[in-house]
Each structure stands twice: as C-alpha cells, then as structure tokens.
Design a protein around this motif. Structure first.
Motif, short mmCIF file in Angstrom:
data_model
loop_
_atom_site.label_atom_id
_atom_site.label_comp_id
_atom_site.label_asym_id
_atom_site.label_seq_id
_atom_site.Cartn_x
_atom_site.Cartn_y
_atom_site.Cartn_z
N ALA A 102 14.96 13.56 -8.66
CA ALA A 102 15.77 14.71 -8.27
C ALA A 102 17.15 14.30 -7.77
O ALA A 102 18.15 14.92 -8.13
N GLU A 105 19.38 13.31 -10.72
CA GLU A 105 19.77 14.47 -11.51
C GLU A 105 20.80 15.31 -10.76
O GLU A 105 21.75 15.83 -11.37
N LEU A 106 20.64 15.43 -9.45
CA LEU A 106 21.60 16.20 -8.66
C LEU A 106 22.97 15.53 -8.65
O LEU A 106 24.00 16.21 -8.71
N PRO A 124 16.64 17.76 -17.84
CA PRO A 124 16.15 17.75 -16.45
C PRO A 124 14.64 17.62 -16.38
O PRO A 124 13.91 18.15 -17.22
N SER A 126 13.25 16.98 -12.71
CA SER A 126 12.93 17.31 -11.32
C SER A 126 13.74 18.48 -10.76
O SER A 126 13.27 19.16 -9.85
N VAL A 127 14.94 18.71 -11.24
CA VAL A 127 15.72 19.83 -10.70
C VAL A 127 15.26 21.11 -11.37
O VAL A 127 14.83 21.12 -12.52
N GLU A 131 18.36 24.43 -7.76
CA GLU A 131 19.38 23.37 -7.78
C GLU A 131 20.49 23.68 -8.79
O GLU A 131 21.66 23.46 -8.52
N ARG A 135 24.80 24.75 -8.26
CA ARG A 135 25.78 23.83 -8.82
C ARG A 135 27.20 24.39 -8.68
O ARG A 135 27.48 25.53 -9.03
N ARG A 189 7.72 22.58 -11.45
CA ARG A 189 9.00 22.55 -12.14
C ARG A 189 8.91 21.90 -13.51
O ARG A 189 9.89 21.89 -14.25
#
Length: 344
Positions: A102, A105-106, A124, A126-127, A131, A135, A189
């Motif tokens: 996560a 990816e963030l 993606p 994990s996001v 999230e 953005r 997710r």
C-alpha cells in the motif's frame, strides 16, 4: 555529438526551416528539395532530439508503469507490450515495482514522479476506493485490474467474472463434480480475486453443485509457493477435488508440482486450469489449460487512454486527470485448452 538541423541545412544548401518541415512532415516541400534534404539527413545520420521536442510541448515524453512485481511472468509480458505501444508514440516508459504494498502504491499515486512523467499506468493491489478518491496529483492515470473508483479515472481489464465462470464450466464439463479453486483472498480490496471467485461460484450454482468453502483455501499472494501450499491443503481434505481452477498461472504451476509429487496424474486424477497464459504454462508437463487475456489489447488500450488524456494539451489538462470522465475498456479473453484438462 550528432548532426543538428543547421548541419543538415548546410549540407543540403537549404534553410533550417525547410529541413524542419521535411523532418516533421509539415508544409509542402518541392520534390527535388525534399530529395536533397533526405539525402543530407542520411549522410549525416541525423536523429531528431525527441527530448527537446517533448519539452517544447510541455511534456517529458515519458510515462510510468507501476506493477506489483516484475518477477511475475505476466507482469513482465505486459510491461514489454506497454513499452512497445509507447515506443510507437515516441514515448519512453519508466517502470515502478510496488510489490503490491500500500505505501508504495500510494507513493506512486501521490506524484513523486510528477515532474518526470506525463502519465501513469497502475496495476493496484492494496489501494482501494478511498485512497484513489483522496488522490491530489493530477497526472493522467489509467488503472489495470478491477475498477475501484467511479469518476474520471480510466480503467482497462477483462471480464474476470465471466472468464472464471467459463473456465469452471469447462472443468465441470469433464464430469468433475467436486471443483476446487486456488486464489481466493481474505483482503476485501482484492477485486480481481473477488470477481473470479464469484464467477466460479456462479458456474457451480448453474450446474446444481453445492458450495464447499473448504474447496477455496485463501492465499496470501499469487506465487508458485502459495499455489503449492493451497494444493496441499486441498489434498488433505477427506474428499479432495477432482478439478482445480487457479486464479493465476503461477499458482497453477505450484499446484501442479504438488499433484505430481503426490503421485497423482494430471488430468486423469485431477484436472487443472490457470489464468494468464504465461509462456511457462505452454512448456510445463503437462501443458497448462488457462484463461488467456488479450494482453496486447490491454497494453495498447492503456497507452491510447493516456494519449487521449495528454492529447494536445500537454500537462495543462491534469486537474481532472486529462478527461471529463473515466472510460472502461474491456479487453477480450479466451479459454486455451491444453493437456492439463484435455482428455480428462
């Protein structure tokens, strides 16, 4: 140092503007003049300065591709196709490996590469919706995998629910009434896994077969070791499955190793199918039946969507992602039947 437009103009005896028109295909140039310029370009081995051209337009000529892991054959094959599609537009591709984590990816979503790239293609893991909704970076974005956000975010994938249903129906058609699945995830997710599991369950229901949750042991990731461990758990059941659908070819290859080590025949004792159509499955023993996504279409659609975002506006259209609304592009898929189910 390579030849410049001025060098070519001097060799051809024409103006720099005329050389520029020939190189960029602008304006009409008399045939004999064009011939002189093209001859001078060849003699001096002139190569256009793409970086300068992109910068004049307010762009870098670079896009980013963020994938969970480059050691996964499917990701590597997809990356090669994205690079090829981008090269046709004169773009370079910066590769980011997120490991499906996560925080990584963030970081990609939050625009650490904003000054370096004109757009981002992200797969993606994990996001999720929250999230992506938070953005703030306006770099044009295309998602690969299941849609997790409504709004101005483009998205490319296959119909995972239908693909999993078709693969399960194929296994049931072999006369196997106890069908297991490897690839279910506890993480809510994990949209792709969730949809493939739904397709598997739809096929069971349509065939009038009972659902047994013990036949769907969850996995932590989609690696060979995870497939092997899940297959061991299935074989420990009082009534093991006679067929197994894996949500990734790597899971299937791990499961195949366990089956063969246990002295079971594939497909005679247990039929096996995967997802992804990676090259390894075409050379395994037995060769692997698999759902084959149209990877070329996925790659080209992702690049085309970014191009539409970037368009002629350069970096100016980033406030809304470069588009008024997100588009969903569904690439095709097909079931490739090979030895792991053929003749079962």
């Amino acid at each position: 140092m390579g030849a410049s437009l001025k060098d070519v103009a001097a060799r051809a005896g024409v103006s720099v503007k005329t050389v520029s028109n020939v190189v960029n295909g602008r304006a009409r140039v008399a045939p004999h003049t064009r011939e002189k310029v093209e001859r001078a370009l060849a003699e001096l081995a002139y190569r256009p300065n793409l970086s300068a051209r992109h910068l004049r337009r307010g762009r870098t000529g670079v896009i980013a591709l963020a994938l969970p892991g480059l050691d996964a054959p499917y990701s590597a094959e997809l990356a090669r196709l994205v690079i090829g599609a981008a090269a046709e537009r004169g773009w370079a591709v910066l590769i980011e490996q997120t490991d499906g984590l996560a925080d990584r990816e963030l970081r990609v979503l939050q625009g650490l590469r904003e000054r370096l790239v004109d757009g981002l293609v992200l797969s993606p893991v994990s996001v999720g919706r929250e999230e992506l909704a938070a953005r703030t970076d306006g770099t044009p974005l295309v998602l690969l995998g299941e849609r997790v956000l409504d709004g101005p975010v483009h998205h490319v994938d296959i119909d995972n629910r239908r693909a999993a249903r078709e693969a399960t129906e194929h296994l049931i058609s072999l006369g196997r009434t106890r069908v297991g699945v490897i690839g279910a995830r506890d993480d809510p997710r994990a949209g792709t896994a969730r949809l493939r599991l739904a397709g598997y369950r739809q096929a069971l229901e349509a065939a009038g077969l009972p659902r047994d949750e013990r036949l769907a042991p969850p996995v932590r990731s989609c690696r060979r070791a995870d497939g092997a461990e899940a297959m061991r758990r299935l074989l420990e059941l009082d009534e093991p499955p006679r067929a197994v659908l894996c949500f990734d070819d790597l899971l299937a290859l791990g499961a195949l190793r366990v089956l063969l080590s246990a002295g079971l025949r594939v497909p005679e004792d247990v039929a096996l199918a995967g997802f992804g159509d990676i090259e390894d499955g075409r050379y395994s023993t037995p060769t692997l039946t698999t759902v084959s996504p149209d990877k070329d279409r996925i790659a080209r659609a992702a690049v085309e969507l970014l191009a539409a975002c970037i368009g002629g506006t350069g970096r100016a259209g980033r406030e809304d992602g470069g588009a008024a609304g997100g588009r969903d592009v569904e690439a095709g898929h097909r079931l490739v039947v090979r030895e792991s189910t053929a003749g079962a």
